[in-house]
Write a protein that holds these residues in place. Structure first.
Motif, short mmCIF file in Angstrom:
data_model
loop_
_atom_site.label_atom_id
_atom_site.label_comp_id
_atom_site.label_asym_id
_atom_site.label_seq_id
_atom_site.Cartn_x
_atom_site.Cartn_y
_atom_site.Cartn_z
N UNK A 22 0.56 -20.12 -3.76
CA UNK A 22 1.72 -19.62 -3.02
C UNK A 22 2.31 -18.40 -3.72
N UNK A 23 2.40 -18.46 -5.06
CA UNK A 23 2.92 -17.32 -5.81
C UNK A 23 2.05 -16.08 -5.59
N UNK A 24 0.73 -16.29 -5.59
CA UNK A 24 -0.20 -15.17 -5.38
C UNK A 24 -0.02 -14.59 -3.98
N UNK A 25 0.12 -15.48 -2.98
CA UNK A 25 0.30 -15.02 -1.60
C UNK A 25 1.62 -14.28 -1.44
N UNK A 26 2.67 -14.78 -2.07
CA UNK A 26 3.97 -14.11 -1.98
C UNK A 26 3.91 -12.72 -2.62
N UNK A 27 3.17 -12.62 -3.73
CA UNK A 27 3.03 -11.31 -4.39
C UNK A 27 2.25 -10.34 -3.49
N UNK A 28 1.25 -10.87 -2.78
CA UNK A 28 0.46 -10.03 -1.88
C UNK A 28 1.34 -9.47 -0.76
N UNK A 29 2.29 -10.28 -0.27
CA UNK A 29 3.22 -9.82 0.76
C UNK A 29 4.08 -8.68 0.22
N UNK A 30 4.59 -8.86 -0.99
CA UNK A 30 5.43 -7.81 -1.58
C UNK A 30 4.63 -6.52 -1.79
N UNK A 31 3.40 -6.66 -2.25
CA UNK A 31 2.57 -5.47 -2.48
C UNK A 31 2.27 -4.76 -1.16
N UNK A 32 1.97 -5.54 -0.11
CA UNK A 32 1.67 -4.94 1.20
C UNK A 32 2.90 -4.24 1.75
N UNK A 33 4.07 -4.86 1.56
CA UNK A 33 5.30 -4.24 2.04
C UNK A 33 5.58 -2.95 1.29
N UNK A 34 5.32 -2.97 -0.01
CA UNK A 34 5.54 -1.76 -0.81
C UNK A 34 4.61 -0.64 -0.39
N UNK A 35 3.34 -0.99 -0.12
CA UNK A 35 2.37 0.02 0.31
C UNK A 35 2.81 0.65 1.62
N UNK A 36 3.30 -0.19 2.54
CA UNK A 36 3.75 0.32 3.84
C UNK A 36 4.97 1.22 3.66
N UNK A 37 5.89 0.81 2.81
CA UNK A 37 7.12 1.58 2.62
C UNK A 37 6.84 2.93 1.95
N UNK A 38 5.81 2.98 1.13
CA UNK A 38 5.54 4.20 0.36
C UNK A 38 4.57 5.16 1.07
N UNK A 39 4.20 4.84 2.31
CA UNK A 39 3.32 5.77 3.04
C UNK A 39 4.01 7.12 3.21
N UNK A 40 3.27 8.15 2.99
CA UNK A 40 3.84 9.50 3.14
C UNK A 40 4.03 9.82 4.61
N UNK A 41 4.93 10.78 4.86
CA UNK A 41 5.18 11.17 6.24
C UNK A 41 3.95 11.80 6.88
N UNK A 42 3.07 12.25 6.02
CA UNK A 42 1.84 12.89 6.53
C UNK A 42 0.74 11.89 6.82
N UNK A 43 1.04 10.56 6.58
CA UNK A 43 0.01 9.53 6.79
C UNK A 43 -0.37 9.49 8.26
N UNK A 44 -1.64 9.26 8.49
CA UNK A 44 -2.15 9.21 9.86
C UNK A 44 -1.76 7.88 10.50
#
Length: 445
Positions: free
Chosen positions: A115-137
């Motif tokens: 569960x801890x690993x899965x929760x961390x994966x959610x946070x990482x995925x959310x961070x990746x989405x939030x940090x997408x550049x405006x130029x991302x396709x």
């Protein structure tokens, strides 16, 4: 003189007919005297003597009771041994329930880690989405959103799996804990049963020895039980401590319908260690005083107190008693027996049918006990009905020496019933000593 064997009858009843002592419905000792007819006093006395004689068990019956008590004790020892083995098995790491609980706990811990690993994966995925550049396709953004969605779904499944595993682990642990608690509970009951059956065996063996002694003595007639002569104890505590003294009061009343030429008070004390095996009565001493004789005097070797003398019909007399507990007394339990006898110049004599029995616990003294000297007793006896209990409020339990019955309350719990029977046997064992001392020769006691 012939010794009374009434309490021995109750020993036989307690051992050979447990239904008498172990009724699941409340049982109360009948403290009312039998209804008397209008026959002359001599005929009534003779009938009472015959009734008492019929209640006496034979030596063979007592020996049979002792054999049954031995069997019960042996069975209790075997049950204790089995219970100890059960505790050892239940507390072993290799016990099936222990293995199951350990396995369930590991599964729950693994689920928590997942569960801890899965929760961390959610946070990482959310961070990746939030940090997408405006130029991302659009494709890059859709991929990041899908990764977050997949991670969230996996986290929800991991959380559900963890909840289930944790519930299973707690249930498995509870089963293990309950089994171990039950094993220890059974062991405790088994050990209590050993103590109780050992006490019953001791009482039954003592009854046999006293019966043999009685047969060897032979001769003489017994005094009749007279419910008109009563003894009442007040002020006796539930607990006494080594190195201290306790005072209490005894009131002897004459409602026999006649004047009595000489009244004696019997006062005895019996005590054993916590296991009910070792006699520790040597550490306890009884003393007495009255308003007319305020100085404390030792109860004599016959355990009789000759302090009242003649007692008219309707009158009463008060005696103060003091129980001295030696500082070296170990922890244990004790009983006091208080009763009254009378002897008339015409040769008639009588006994209180009910002995006032006080049960008490004995506490060992502290490391350096300090014994306070007891002041001289007051020469003023407590007024009748005053309810004064200067040293506590321990209750007196009547032991009916006319028909060998004890007051008892019912219980549906087998252990409580066994404790009742064995406890009664202990009291009977001590009480038999009391009975053997009350002889018709008490006129010169």
């Amino acid at each position: 003189m012939k010794i009374r064997r009434i309490l021995a009858t109750a020993v036989v009843a307690a051992v050979t007919t447990p239904a008498v002592m172990l009724s699941v419905t409340p049982a109360f000792a009948d403290t009312k005297p039998a209804e008397q007819t209008q026959a002359p006093a001599e005929a009534q006395a003779q009938a009472q003597k015959q009734a008492q004689a019929q209640n006496k068990p034979t030596l063979k019956e007592l020996e049979k009771a002792a054999a049954e008590a031995q069997k019960a004790y042996d069975a209790a020892l075997a049950a204790e041994k089995a219970a100890e083995a059960a505790v050892e098995a239940a507390t072993a790491d290799t016990a099936p329930l222990a293995v199951a609980a350990k396995t369930a706990r590991k599964t729950a811990d693994d689920a928590a880690a997942a569960k801890d690993t899965a929760d961390k994966a959610v946070k990482d995925a959310q961070k990746t989405l939030d940090e997408l550049a405006e130029t991302a396709t659009d494709e890059e953004r859709k991929a990041a959103e899908k990764a977050l969605s997949d991670a969230t779904t996996a986290a929800e499944k991991a959380a559900a799996a963890h909840t289930t595993a944790e519930t299973d682990a707690k249930a498995a642990q509870k089963l293990l804990d309950d089994a171990r608690v039950e094993a220890f509970r059974v062991l405790h009951k088994a050990r209590e049963a050993v103590k109780e059956t050992r006490a019953a065996k001791t009482a039954a063996d003592a009854a046999v020895e006293r019966a043999k002694e009685e047969e060897n003595q032979g001769g003489g007639e017994e005094c009749v039980d007279d419910p008109g002569l009563t003894t009442t104890v007040t002020g006796f505590p539930d607990t006494v401590t080594a190195g201290t003294v306790t005072t209490f009061s005894v009131r002897v009343a004459n409602d026999t319908g006649k004047d009595l030429d000489k009244v004696l008070t019997y006062a005895g004390v019996h005590a054993t260690d916590k296991d009910g095996v070792k006699d520790i009565a040597k550490y306890l001493k009884l003393k007495w005083s009255t308003a007319a004789s305020p100085k404390w005097q030792n109860v004599d070797g016959d355990l009789y107190i000759d302090a009242i003398g003649a007692l008219e019909q309707g009158k009463q007399a008060d005696i103060k008693l003091r129980l001295d507990v030696d500082a070296k007394a170990p922890a244990g339990q004790g009983l006091t027996f208080i009763a009254g006898d009378y002897f008339n110049e015409d040769g008639s004599c009588g006994l209180t049918p009910d002995a006032a029995v006080n049960e008490f616990d004995i506490k060992a003294a502290a490391a350096e006990p300090v014994t306070k000297p007891s002041p001289e007793p007051s020469t003023t006896a407590p007024a009748a009905g005053s309810g004064v209990t200067p040293q506590g409020s321990g209750s007196s339990v009547p032991v009916n020496t006319a028909n060998g019955t004890l007051a008892a309350t019912g219980s549906s719990d087998a252990t409580a019933q066994l404790a009742l029977a064995a406890g009664a046997a202990v009291a009977l064992g001590a009480g038999a000593v009391f009975i053997t001392r009350r002889r018709r020769a008490g006129a010169d006691a």
